[in-house]
Design an enzyme around this catalytic site. Sequence first.
Site, short mmCIF file in Angstrom:
data_model
loop_
_atom_site.label_atom_id
_atom_site.label_comp_id
_atom_site.label_asym_id
_atom_site.label_seq_id
_atom_site.Cartn_x
_atom_site.Cartn_y
_atom_site.Cartn_z
N GLU A 154 -2.84 4.94 10.38
CA GLU A 154 -1.49 4.41 10.49
C GLU A 154 -1.32 3.36 9.40
O GLU A 154 -2.23 2.56 9.16
CB GLU A 154 -1.28 3.76 11.86
CG GLU A 154 0.12 3.18 12.07
CD GLU A 154 0.33 2.56 13.45
OE1 GLU A 154 -0.68 2.32 14.15
OE2 GLU A 154 1.49 2.32 13.82
N HIS A 160 -7.09 5.92 16.25
CA HIS A 160 -6.63 5.73 14.87
C HIS A 160 -6.99 4.33 14.39
O HIS A 160 -7.43 3.47 15.16
CB HIS A 160 -5.13 6.01 14.71
CG HIS A 160 -4.22 5.04 15.41
ND1 HIS A 160 -3.72 5.26 16.67
CD2 HIS A 160 -3.72 3.84 15.02
CE1 HIS A 160 -2.93 4.24 17.01
NE2 HIS A 160 -2.92 3.36 16.04
N HIS A 167 -5.23 -3.09 13.14
CA HIS A 167 -5.91 -2.85 14.42
C HIS A 167 -6.70 -1.56 14.39
O HIS A 167 -6.46 -0.69 13.54
CB HIS A 167 -4.92 -2.83 15.60
CG HIS A 167 -3.92 -1.71 15.57
ND1 HIS A 167 -2.70 -1.82 14.95
CD2 HIS A 167 -3.95 -0.45 16.08
CE1 HIS A 167 -2.02 -0.69 15.08
NE2 HIS A 167 -2.76 0.17 15.76
#
Lengths: 134, 134
Positions: A130, A79, A7
């Site tokens: 991430e 992020h 994502h």
Amino acid sequence: MLGRLNHVAIAVPDLDAAVAVYRDTLGARVSQPQAEPDHGVTVVFVTLDNTKVELLEPLGEGSPIAAFLERNPAGGIHHICYEVDDIVAARDRLKAEGARVLGDGEPKTGAHGKPVLFLHPKDFLGTLVELEEA
Amino acid sequence: MLGRLNHVAIAVPDLDAAVAVYRDTLGARVSQPQAEPDHGVTVVFVTLDNTKVELLEPLGEGSPIAAFLERNPAGGIHHICYEVDDIVAARDRLKAEGARVLGDGEPKTGAHGKPVLFLHPKDFLGTLVELEEA
């Protein structure tokens, strides 16, 4: 090592307004808001054909996105999350390459119930990365 | 209206260093650098399983990413690109919703040879959005 783009996370000051942008203006499929008190955010998932965007609004005190929104009051990309097959192996490789893993370096359970780590933006082209175990 | 996430673009001050981060540290598949003089950038494509990341370094005078890199000297996520089936229909819908399209509002030929438009970050949660006709 990197698999899918899991994502892109966009921090927003007002989740209702952000939903209107993605659902009404851009015509995307959006979920109902989901409170994630353990992660200090309320999230709406925008489902694209090959991945998703997550719209994040701060929830509670000390939200991890609060400082970002102070610097970027209109919101912005917070992020980017990549999938890896084995997060401990990924961490060990990154540390061997001299890259910094945030926190104590131990994977935590992320918002999708999978182990995650965050990497230092200064070691990744100014972007907060991430990693999530697929 | 939104289809696939076509790419996430990361502006970087040094493409060789950026390639080392994605290829060597993160273990991703990266292309050879490709000069795009018409777009003022040199680009390296990072191929993920479901989409791609584009690493952009300024090329020539007046690169469209130069000002961003002055504000973000270490680099950062510059824009996010979504696919649409019909870019003129998408533009007309966006304008009817009151959203601002950058430039003169006419689609240009993007770096992949397809028609593209850029949308105003102030109308899209602080993020620069590119639309590309699929």
